[in-house]
Design an enzyme around this catalytic site. Structure first.
Site, mmCIF file in Angstrom:
data_model
loop_
_atom_site.group_PDB
_atom_site.id
_atom_site.type_symbol
_atom_site.label_atom_id
_atom_site.label_comp_id
_atom_site.label_asym_id
_atom_site.label_seq_id
_atom_site.Cartn_x
_atom_site.Cartn_y
_atom_site.Cartn_z
ATOM 1 N N GLU A 204 0.816 -1.208 0.000
ATOM 2 C CA GLU A 204 0.000 0.000 0.000
ATOM 3 C C GLU A 204 0.852 1.262 0.000
ATOM 4 O O GLU A 204 0.509 2.256 -0.655
ATOM 5 C CB GLU A 204 -0.946 -0.003 1.200
ATOM 6 C CG GLU A 204 -2.078 -1.003 1.117
ATOM 7 C CD GLU A 204 -1.672 -2.418 1.500
ATOM 8 O OE1 GLU A 204 -2.507 -3.341 1.369
ATOM 9 O OE2 GLU A 204 -0.512 -2.606 1.947
ATOM 10 N N HIS B 76 -9.967 -5.982 9.940
ATOM 11 C CA HIS B 76 -10.704 -5.834 8.679
ATOM 12 C C HIS B 76 -12.121 -5.308 8.898
ATOM 13 O O HIS B 76 -12.961 -5.441 8.007
ATOM 14 C CB HIS B 76 -10.810 -7.182 7.953
ATOM 15 C CG HIS B 76 -9.516 -7.833 7.630
ATOM 16 N ND1 HIS B 76 -8.821 -8.589 8.550
ATOM 17 C CD2 HIS B 76 -8.780 -7.836 6.491
ATOM 18 C CE1 HIS B 76 -7.714 -9.044 7.985
ATOM 19 N NE2 HIS B 76 -7.660 -8.601 6.742
#
Length: 340
Positions: free
Chosen positions: A67, A136
């Site tokens: 990322e 998550h």
């Protein structure tokens, strides 16, 4: 002249987002997409379905699992005149690339004295409810809204999702586009039917930074964003059966924050409940309540907030469901107001 009514065409948020990106890519070759599994797969949450087939791998780029690298690359591309739409698959992953987001994406325009704009969209998933654990399942709305230099938006339905995505891509500022997994219309995540609404085929913009009253009422104002809006609407229908008229406000945007719409609603109702799936302390709920109190709005009862408790999100389904906001918790908050 007889006006032809547009045929109703209901889309999920996922399809609306993909359609918005495709329409902008067709008219502006500076727009391209980057992220993990956004190419042939079409995105884990369906946001980029069909784009790879139409535009190819040059403009729809699957990236390695880094990322920091691909968000940093997007900042550089935006600073050089491109318009990247980059997906951070789960908002929880912001920790590994926060320097690229906050010290580059959000600040480069300021650092350059306005000479270098960063017209990029960072779209990212939020929310829990399906037992995916604490890495998550977060919303962390307030984390991004707290940091100046970025616009932060979060739609609750497909119409807003398309119009806000188009507005975000066209905006010269960096925009964080937060979409809630449970509202995407992906069956395996569960589907909120009220998020699936009519979406015009033609391109259109929904103003970023403008809240909307989704249900008018006179007795209490319920303010929410993404999932909180739907919890509020469900609670409002239950309260209506009890003779209570609840007004529901969908913020749609966290930065800019439309305090005026909230304040005008609370002036009318005299009561305020704020709903957010982000954590209870130091969050959006506190900011909304503070804004109303600072404006000197007369209140009939102390404001209430319904938010996620200050705990890591549990993996076990019964524990996670216990922690999530719900219509029942909103009704309990209203009943506490009556007791006060």
């Amino acid at each position: 002249m007889t006006q032809v009514k547009e045929k109703e065409r209901k889309l999920t948020i996922a399809r609306a987002m993909a359609e918005a990106i495709a329409q902008e890519m067709r008219i502006d070759d500076k727009v391209f997409v980057m992220g993990e599994d956004i190419g042939e797969l079409g995105g884990v949450f369906g946001n980029t379905r069909g784009l790879h087939e139409e535009f190819g791998g040059e403009r729809v780029r699957d990236t390695p699992i880094s990322e920091t690298a691909f968000i940093g690359a997007a900042v550089g591309a935006a600073s050089d005149g491109m318009k990247p739409v980059v997906e951070l698959m789960f908002v929880d992953f912001f920790g590994v690339c926060f320097d690229a987001i906050y010290n580059m994406m959000a600040k480069n325009t300021y650092f350059s004295g306005g000479n270098v704009t960063v017209p990029m969209v960072l779209m990212t998933s939020t929310g829990g409810g399906y037992s995916d654990g604490g890495q998550h399942s977060q919303c962390v709305h307030a984390t991004f809204a707290h940091l100046p230099g970025m616009k932060v938006v979060a739609p609750s339905n497909a119409y807003d999702a398309k119009g806000m995505m188009i507005a975000a891509i066209r905006d010269p500022n960096p925009v964080v586009f937060m979409f809630h997994k449970a509202l995407q219309g992906m069956g395996w995540l569960g589907t909120e039917k009220e998020a699936i609404v009519h979406v015009p085929e033609a391109a259109y913009e929904v103003e970023l930074g403008k809240a909307v009253v989704t249900r008018p009422g006179t007795d209490v104002t319920i303010v929410g964003i993404t999932s909180g809006v739907h919890f509020g609407l469900k609670a409002a229908r239950i309260l209506e059966e009890q003779g209570v008229s609840a007004e529901v406000v969908d913020l749609r945007s966290l930065a800019p924050l439309d305090r005026d719409t909230v304040i005008e609603s609370v002036k009318k109702t005299g009561r305020l409940i704020v709903v957010d799936e982000d954590y209870h302390s130091y969050g959006m709920t506190a900011e909304i309540i503070a804004s109303v109190v600072e404006a000197g709005v007369p209140l009939k009862a102390a404001p209430q907030r319904v938010a996620y408790p200050d705990i890591p999100i549990p993996f076990a389904r019964p524990m996670e469901q216990w922690a999530l906001p719900s219509p029942e918790k909103i009704i309990a908050a209203f009943n506490k107001m009556k007791e006060d």
